[in-house]
Scaffold this motif. Sequence first.
Motif, PDB file in Angstrom:
ATOM      1  N   CYS A  40      30.000  54.107  54.909  1.00 25.45           N
ATOM      2  CA  CYS A  40      30.679  55.391  54.741  1.00 25.45           C
ATOM      3  C   CYS A  40      30.061  56.149  53.565  1.00 25.45           C
ATOM      4  N   THR A  42      31.611  57.320  51.260  1.00 24.15           N
ATOM      5  CA  THR A  42      32.306  56.838  50.068  1.00 24.15           C
ATOM      6  C   THR A  42      31.609  55.599  49.494  1.00 24.15           C
ATOM      7  N   HIS A  45      29.018  56.826  47.288  1.00 21.52           N
ATOM      8  CA  HIS A  45      29.574  57.228  45.987  1.00 21.52           C
ATOM      9  C   HIS A  45      29.730  55.987  45.088  1.00 21.52           C
ATOM     10  N   ASP A 157      37.841  54.868  60.075  1.00 20.77           N
ATOM     11  CA  ASP A 157      37.823  55.805  58.956  1.00 20.77           C
ATOM     12  C   ASP A 157      37.504  57.235  59.386  1.00 20.77           C
ATOM     13  N   THR A 161      40.263  60.158  59.740  1.00 21.96           N
ATOM     14  CA  THR A 161      40.248  61.197  58.696  1.00 21.96           C
ATOM     15  C   THR A 161      39.994  62.572  59.293  1.00 21.96           C
ATOM     16  N   GLY A 183      29.167  66.919  58.701  1.00 18.56           N
ATOM     17  CA  GLY A 183      28.813  65.520  58.488  1.00 18.56           C
ATOM     18  C   GLY A 183      29.720  64.711  59.413  1.00 18.56           C
ATOM     19  N   PRO A 184      29.681  63.380  59.327  1.00 17.36           N
ATOM     20  CA  PRO A 184      30.537  62.565  60.202  1.00 17.36           C
ATOM     21  C   PRO A 184      32.011  62.972  60.159  1.00 17.36           C
ATOM     22  N   ASP A 205      27.412  74.285  59.058  1.00 15.47           N
ATOM     23  CA  ASP A 205      26.582  73.326  58.326  1.00 15.47           C
ATOM     24  C   ASP A 205      25.281  74.033  57.992  1.00 15.47           C
ATOM     25  N   ARG A 206      24.338  73.300  57.391  1.00 13.64           N
ATOM     26  CA  ARG A 206      23.031  73.927  57.188  1.00 13.64           C
ATOM     27  C   ARG A 206      21.921  73.020  57.674  1.00 13.64           C
ATOM     28  N   ALA A 248      35.527  69.887  54.827  1.00 12.61           N
ATOM     29  CA  ALA A 248      35.125  68.491  55.012  1.00 12.61           C
ATOM     30  C   ALA A 248      33.836  68.196  54.253  1.00 12.61           C
ATOM     31  N   LEU A 249      33.755  68.694  53.022  1.00 15.83           N
ATOM     32  CA  LEU A 249      32.571  68.386  52.198  1.00 15.83           C
ATOM     33  C   LEU A 249      32.971  67.980  50.777  1.00 15.83           C
ATOM     34  N   THR A 254      32.316  75.323  49.462  1.00 17.16           N
ATOM     35  CA  THR A 254      32.914  75.263  50.799  1.00 17.16           C
ATOM     36  C   THR A 254      34.427  75.439  50.734  1.00 17.16           C
ATOM     37  N   GLY A 272      37.775  66.934  51.896  1.00 14.79           N
ATOM     38  CA  GLY A 272      36.709  66.553  50.968  1.00 14.79           C
ATOM     39  C   GLY A 272      37.243  65.828  49.750  1.00 14.79           C
ATOM     40  N   VAL A 273      36.391  64.983  49.171  1.00 10.92           N
ATOM     41  CA  VAL A 273      36.698  64.339  47.895  1.00 10.92           C
ATOM     42  C   VAL A 273      35.933  65.127  46.833  1.00 10.92           C
ATOM     43  N   LEU A 298      44.606  61.936  52.999  1.00  6.40           N
ATOM     44  CA  LEU A 298      43.799  60.712  52.924  1.00  6.40           C
ATOM     45  C   LEU A 298      43.872  60.047  54.297  1.00  6.40           C
ATOM     46  N   HIS A 343      19.717  60.806  54.333  1.00  9.95           N
ATOM     47  CA  HIS A 343      19.794  61.611  55.570  1.00  9.95           C
ATOM     48  C   HIS A 343      18.469  61.557  56.318  1.00  9.95           C
TER      49      HIS A 343
HETATM   50  N1  LIG Z   1      40.077  62.517  52.971  1.00 15.57           N
HETATM   51  C1  LIG Z   1      39.601  61.306  53.240  1.00 15.57           C
HETATM   52  O1  LIG Z   1      40.350  60.368  53.519  1.00 15.57           O
HETATM   53  C2  LIG Z   1      38.124  61.067  53.263  1.00 15.57           C
HETATM   54  C3  LIG Z   1      37.616  59.910  53.863  1.00 15.57           C
HETATM   55  C4  LIG Z   1      36.235  59.716  53.886  1.00 15.57           C
HETATM   56  C5  LIG Z   1      35.388  60.672  53.321  1.00 15.57           C
HETATM   57  N2  LIG Z   1      35.932  61.794  52.738  1.00 15.57           N
HETATM   58  C6  LIG Z   1      35.096  62.857  52.155  1.00 15.57           C
HETATM   59  O2  LIG Z   1      34.726  63.774  53.168  1.00 15.57           O
HETATM   60  C7  LIG Z   1      33.562  64.474  52.749  1.00 15.57           C
HETATM   61  C8  LIG Z   1      32.518  64.513  53.869  1.00 15.57           C
HETATM   62  O3  LIG Z   1      32.055  63.220  54.183  1.00 15.57           O
HETATM   63  P1  LIG Z   1      30.816  63.000  55.184  1.00 15.57           P
HETATM   64  O4  LIG Z   1      30.572  61.533  55.207  1.00 15.57           O
HETATM   65  O5  LIG Z   1      31.046  63.715  56.449  1.00 15.57           O
HETATM   66  O6  LIG Z   1      29.672  63.742  54.318  1.00 15.57           O
HETATM   67  P2  LIG Z   1      28.094  63.898  54.536  1.00 15.57           P
HETATM   68  O7  LIG Z   1      27.515  63.962  53.176  1.00 15.57           O
HETATM   69  O8  LIG Z   1      27.568  62.922  55.500  1.00 15.57           O
HETATM   70  O9  LIG Z   1      27.984  65.312  55.240  1.00 15.57           O
HETATM   71  C9  LIG Z   1      28.028  66.470  54.529  1.00 15.57           C
HETATM   72  C10 LIG Z   1      27.489  67.625  55.404  1.00 15.57           C
HETATM   73  O10 LIG Z   1      27.604  68.811  54.632  1.00 15.57           O
HETATM   74  C11 LIG Z   1      26.492  69.642  54.912  1.00 15.57           C
HETATM   75  N3  LIG Z   1      26.419  70.615  53.817  1.00 15.57           N
HETATM   76  C12 LIG Z   1      25.997  70.424  52.549  1.00 15.57           C
HETATM   77  N4  LIG Z   1      26.147  71.542  51.825  1.00 15.57           N
HETATM   78  C13 LIG Z   1      26.690  72.473  52.648  1.00 15.57           C
HETATM   79  C14 LIG Z   1      27.108  73.824  52.486  1.00 15.57           C
HETATM   80  N5  LIG Z   1      27.002  74.440  51.312  1.00 15.57           N
HETATM   81  N6  LIG Z   1      27.649  74.464  53.552  1.00 15.57           N
HETATM   82  C15 LIG Z   1      27.783  73.850  54.741  1.00 15.57           C
HETATM   83  N7  LIG Z   1      27.411  72.568  54.953  1.00 15.57           N
HETATM   84  C16 LIG Z   1      26.881  71.882  53.929  1.00 15.57           C
HETATM   85  C17 LIG Z   1      25.350  68.666  55.033  1.00 15.57           C
HETATM   86  O11 LIG Z   1      24.262  69.215  55.776  1.00 15.57           O
HETATM   87  C18 LIG Z   1      26.021  67.490  55.791  1.00 15.57           C
HETATM   88  O12 LIG Z   1      25.906  67.630  57.190  1.00 15.57           O
HETATM   89  C19 LIG Z   1      33.099  63.797  51.465  1.00 15.57           C
HETATM   90  O13 LIG Z   1      33.624  64.510  50.350  1.00 15.57           O
HETATM   91  C20 LIG Z   1      33.784  62.440  51.547  1.00 15.57           C
HETATM   92  O14 LIG Z   1      33.916  61.820  50.282  1.00 15.57           O
HETATM   93  C21 LIG Z   1      37.269  62.003  52.714  1.00 15.57           C
END
Ligand SMILES: NC(=O)c1ccc[n+]([C@@H]2O[C@H](COP(=O)([O-])OP(=O)(O)OC[C@H]3O[C@@H](n4cnc5c(N)ncnc54)[C@H](O)[C@@H]3O)[C@@H](O)[C@H]2O)c1
Length: 354
Positions: A40, A42, A45, A157, A161, A183-184, A205-206, A248-249, A254, A272-273, A298, A343
């Motif tokens: 993940c 996380t 991190h 997860d 989420t 992202g995922p 996304d970008r 979701a970032l 964002t 997002g975290v 969460l 990536h």
């Molecule tokens: N709430 C919860 O329970 C929970 C659980 C797991 C993860 N998270 C958090 O969710 C977030 C996303 O996780 P992930 O694994 O999908 O992340 P990831 O890093 O895999 O994906 C992030 C995406 O953001 C895109 N991106 C980057 N900058 C950008 C911008 N300025 N505008 C648009 N897109 C942009 C990237 O191209 C990428 O596709 C993280 O903060 C993670 O810690 C939260």
Amino acid sequence: METMRAHVFHGVGRTSIEHLPLPQPKAGEALVRVTLTTICGTDLHIVRGEYPVKPGLVIGHEPVGVIAELGAGVAGYQIGDRVLIGAITPCGQCRACLSGQLSQCGHGEGYEAIGGWRFGNTINGAQAECLIVPAAQANLAKIPNELTDEQVVLLADIASTGISGAESGGVRIGDTVVVFAQGPIGLCATAGAKLMGAALVIGIDRDPTRLAMARRMGADVVLDARECDVPAEVRRLSGGGVDVAIEALGQQATFEMALRALRPGGTLSSLGVYSGKLQIPYEAFAAGIGDHRIVTTLCPGGKERMRRLMELVKQSRLDLTPLITHRVPLEDIVEGYRIFGEHRDGVLKVAVKP
Ligand SMILES: NC(=O)c1ccc[n+]([C@@H]2O[C@H](COP(=O)([O-])OP(=O)(O)OC[C@H]3O[C@@H](n4cnc5c(N)ncnc54)[C@H](O)[C@@H]3O)[C@@H](O)[C@H]2O)c1
Ligand SMILES: [Zn+2]
Ligand SMILES: [Zn+2]
């Protein structure tokens, strides 16, 4: 003494595969032999030192496996049952759980923010041959025979989420929804918005590969954040602002764009975290009187949540297998972290087989 192989965190940037003593389940616990897990964001991190856990901990929080041993008092299961266990393991008994805040499960009487996240955080996690499942009665979800490990592993997860982002945002039939970052987690939020009945889902996304996947997961329109004024374009597409904006970032940029894309009365559902300070520009927030809602979530866990998500897969409403782009054995997990973290090679999720 029996041992198991496990991926152990030793300090910033330092992890390795080691042999640890095979743990024994105490009352209320289960020992599960892990057949598939994943990595993940996380976990990245943690390895990068951005989220502290204690050295010596086995990391990972997305287990699929087979029950190897049951502690006293765990009823209705048999050795050999295939099970999915959520990343968050609520006890089902504490004040937080019994108030309906399962993910914020506390120990003893009180609440503990993110207290329900134990695997690879406060106890040994899933990137191992075996793991101990706490509060097993509330957390072992039997996997229907017709579903494969790969079909369910992402439910622990990211799907729980991402979909919760749409649920917490209260998406209604006919809504317009924008999801910031694909992202995922964001991809699953996109799928969740579609499942909840949104009429228009806009994915941001970008990265062109991720935007293409966003379409496959249910986005009607995708926007490359490098190429347009996203809030303005989203307001144009939605006729004045979306009903629900999902973040979701975990970044100021964002979060702020999500707020600027909302209609008055709309909901910002944040997944997002974040790190550091998060600011709300007063004009984007209509000085606080725009009837906006901001909600955070969460990852929901527990066996009933996992059962419901597996049911979606079983009834062909949800297919997450396209997100598994890479597969590695546990021995090569460090290489898996490198591909995932950088990536590289169009990676979305890496399946890890102990
Ligand atoms: N709430 C919860 O329970 C929970 C659980 C797991 C993860 N998270 C958090 O969710 C977030 C996303 O996780 P992930 O694994 O999908 O992340 P990831 O890093 O895999 O994906 C992030 C995406 O953001 C895109 N991106 C980057 N900058 C950008 C911008 N300025 N505008 C648009 N897109 C942009 C990237 O191209 C990428 O596709 C993280 O903060 C993670 O810690 C939260
Ligand atoms: Zn996670
Ligand atoms: Zn609890």
